[in-house]
Design a protein around this motif. Structure first.
Motif, PDB file in Angstrom:
ATOM      1  N   SER A  76      -9.815  17.628   5.502  1.00  0.00           N
ATOM      2  CA  SER A  76      -9.599  16.732   3.984  1.00  0.00           C
ATOM      3  C   SER A  76      -8.009  16.381   3.885  1.00  0.00           C
ATOM      4  N   SER A  89     -11.773  23.323   4.378  1.00  0.00           N
ATOM      5  CA  SER A  89     -10.857  21.945   5.289  1.00  0.00           C
ATOM      6  C   SER A  89     -10.191  20.868   4.507  1.00  0.00           C
ATOM      7  N   SER A  90      -9.266  21.804   3.317  1.00  0.00           N
ATOM      8  CA  SER A  90      -7.715  21.103   2.769  1.00  0.00           C
ATOM      9  C   SER A  90      -7.307  21.929   3.206  1.00  0.00           C
ATOM     10  N   ASN A 122     -12.128  12.551   4.938  1.00  0.00           N
ATOM     11  CA  ASN A 122     -12.907  13.935   6.042  1.00  0.00           C
ATOM     12  C   ASN A 122     -12.927  13.572   7.422  1.00  0.00           C
ATOM     13  N   ARG A 166     -16.098  24.665   4.775  1.00  0.00           N
ATOM     14  CA  ARG A 166     -16.892  23.819   5.066  1.00  0.00           C
ATOM     15  C   ARG A 166     -16.565  24.226   6.832  1.00  0.00           C
ATOM     16  N   VAL A 208     -13.213  20.456  10.217  1.00  0.00           N
ATOM     17  CA  VAL A 208     -13.948  19.206   9.184  1.00  0.00           C
ATOM     18  C   VAL A 208     -11.769  19.737   8.378  1.00  0.00           C
TER      19      VAL A 208
END
Length: 260
Positions: free
Chosen positions: A159, A253-254, A145, A198, A157
């Motif tokens: 990921s 976040s992804s 992260n 996130r 954030v």
């Protein structure tokens, strides 16, 4: 930060003079032999012959005169035209070096000005490209992260895989780009609790562009960054979106990629 670059001259967008070829010509001038010159550069004997063919073909006059020999190769000499070519390149290279030295003294590279110019050349499909600084890198067994702080003082954030950290040479305080597609930005009119995404960024709508099926929403963050979201026209009407309205941009976040 010091600037360095080898000189390349273009003729109809094709490399014409390359440093290694000039080194080959200089070596032929010194040794009078293609095989010895190839070893001095260094390059293979075949590559040297190919380079000479290319040089002679590209130039108006012959640059290298060759005399074929046995296994050890043959003799070679540089014509007056070729010597002038070497001299001209040497002068250009010296002026090029002076220019780079001058550029180093005049430009504060660390201020980010040239980095910003470089970013202008990026051509990718993702609408959102936001400059940020890495605040922290938290790594688990598989993923990482990346905590980013934008110039609008927001935290994002991202990921990503552990391999990406090494490939992108990511480290704390490094400036990067947070990149995400507009259709991956969800919009809420309130601060949603218990939502899995996130990233929840508050801002004001400063532009709405409707079509028959979609609505492009520009969200201004602290008068600095703009996040673009594309949602359905139906969803925009249900949310009763309007200019100046306070909303939240929600991004998983992804869905945030890192670029540098």
């Amino acid at each position: 930060m010091e600037f360095s670059s080898s000189l390349t001259l273009l003729n109809s967008k094709t490399p014409f003079l390359l440093e290694k070829r000039i080194l080959l010509l200089e070596a032929i001038l010194e040794h009078g032999s293609i095989s010895k010159a190839a070893k001095a550069v260094p390059m293979s004997y075949k590559s040297a012959w190919d380079a000479i063919n290319s040089i002679n073909n590209l130039c108006d006059n012959t640059v290298v005169l060759r005399e074929t020999g046995g296994i050890g190769g043959g003799g070679a000499s540089i014509t007056e035209y070729g010597k002038n070519l070497i001299q001209s390149y040497t002068i250009l290279q010296k002026e090029h070096t002076k220019f780079l030295e001058k550029l180093t003294t005049l430009t504060d590279f660390n201020s980010g000005n040239l980095k910003s110019l470089q970013r202008f050349t990026m051509q990718i499909s993702a609408r959102n490209q936001i400059l940020a600084k890495i605040e922290a890198i938290n790594i688990d067994k598989v993923n990482a992260n990346i905590v980013l702080k934008t110039k609008s003082n927001q935290r994002l954030v991202s990921s990503i895989s552990k391999n990406s950290i090494e490939n992108l040479v990511l480290e704390k305080n490094k400036e990067v780009l947070a990149i995400f597609k507009s259709n991956n930005v969800m919009i809420s009119t309130n601060n949603v609790k218990g939502f899995s995404a996130r990233n929840k960024i508050k801002g004001l709508i400063n532009k709405l562009t409707f079509s028959e099926v979609s609505c492009e929403v520009n969200i201004l963050i602290n008068d600095t960054d703009v996040i673009t979201s594309v949602i359905t026209t139906e969803a925009a009407k249900e949310l009763e979106l309007k200019i100046g309205q306070e909303v939240y941009a929600i991004i998983k976040s992804s869905d945030i990629m890192i670029g540098n």
